[in-house]
Enzyme design. Structure first.
Site, short mmCIF file in Angstrom:
data_model
loop_
_atom_site.label_atom_id
_atom_site.label_comp_id
_atom_site.label_asym_id
_atom_site.label_seq_id
_atom_site.Cartn_x
_atom_site.Cartn_y
_atom_site.Cartn_z
CG ASN A 84 11.14 0.65 42.14
OD1 ASN A 84 12.19 0.05 41.95
ND2 ASN A 84 11.05 1.98 42.09
CE1 TYR A 148 18.65 -0.73 48.73
CE2 TYR A 148 19.92 -2.66 48.05
CZ TYR A 148 19.00 -1.66 47.76
OH TYR A 148 18.43 -1.60 46.49
#
Length: 283
Positions: A84, A148
């Site tokens: 994560n 991103y």
């Protein structure tokens, strides 16, 4: 999979999605190995969940090898890994800080690869489950978010290949796709004078932020089902079927706003990593 008594290793567990997933798994009796950079916050989550904290940078091979072995020795194995850990940066490609751009790729993509690679021997032993956290950004590539989006699209592709490679070894692999979630990272990006306006100006559900508790619930359910995909909110899963059209929608939506935003970013020194997680990763 009944998560009671299972050993779950979560990276990026100091705050946000990682911390919320840890809290919800703890409520179901999972044993937690919490990995992250912010020691004080990590220890706090460990106290809340009864887990154990390991301070580690997911881009550091040697540290990750040591942590995986220590977790397996301490708990007797590793059943689930939630890859994560992630950071974000604001900026347009032509003007943003190159170090910030490359750090996003290093943490969000190479950090996932290094986490999974060092964890795989343990997951193979337990015939476990790996959840790779990608994003809606892997599907919809908005301006000001190139690093991103590139990293998260890479995570999706990586997980797809990995799934086919390790299925015969008894390991299942899932990919998580989240829209904008109310975390320190997204909230910090919203405070940016240029990117914040772009994000908050997105129409309808595209710009809506969702509670982090929704992600926690979905991830726990995904682990229990050893799911191939986890979506928050649910419409993200449906959007994947129309992804060929998303670049056209983004292009049309961006016409009026991007030129001015690009000029502002080029004329300022406001690009870079955002939020407490970004600050920790830049040290």
């Amino acid at each position: 999979m009944d998560v009671t008594g299972k050993v779950v290793l979560i990276t990026g567990a100091a705050r946000g999605i990682g911390a919320e997933v840890a809290r919800q798994l703890a409520a179901r009796g999972a044993r937690l190995a919490l990995v992250g950079l912010e020691k004080a916050q990590l220890e706090e989550v460990a106290q809340q969940t009864g887990g154990r904290a390991w301070e580690a940078d997911v881009t550091d091979w040697d540290v990750l090898e040591r942590v995986m072995n220590e977790v397996a020795d301490h708990f007797g194995g590793i059943d689930v890994v939630v890859a994560n850990a992630g950071i974000a940066a604001t900026g347009f490609v032509r003007s943003m800080d190159p170090k910030a751009f490359e750090r996003v790729i290093e943490v969000n993509l190479l950090g996932v690869w290094r986490t999974v690679r060092t964890a795989l021997p343990h997951l193979i032993k337990s015939r476990g489950y790996c959840l790779v956290v990608s994003s809606l950004a892997a599907i919809v590539h908005i301006p000001g978010n190139a690093a991103y989006s590139a990293a998260k699209a890479g995570c999706e592709a990586f997980a797809d290949s990995l799934r086919a490679e390790v299925r015969h070894l008894g390991v299942d692999v899932g990919t998580a796709y989240f829209s904008w979630i109310s975390t320190d990272m997204v909230n910090s990006a919203d405070e940016h004078p240029v990117f914040g306006k772009l994000r908050q100006g997105m129409p309808g559900v595209a710009g809506k932020k969702y509670p982090v508790r929704n992600v926690g619930k979905a991830v726990v359910k995904g682990i229990e089902k050893r799911a191939k995909a986890v979506h928050v909110p649910g419409w993200v899963g449906a959007l994947k079927f129309f992804r060929a059209f998303t670049p056209m929608v983004v292009d049309r939506q961006a016409v009026e706003e991007v030129a001015d935003a690009d000029r502002q970013m080029a004329a300022s020194d406001t690009s870079g990593l955002v939020g407490p997680g970004g600050q920790a990763a830049s040290r």
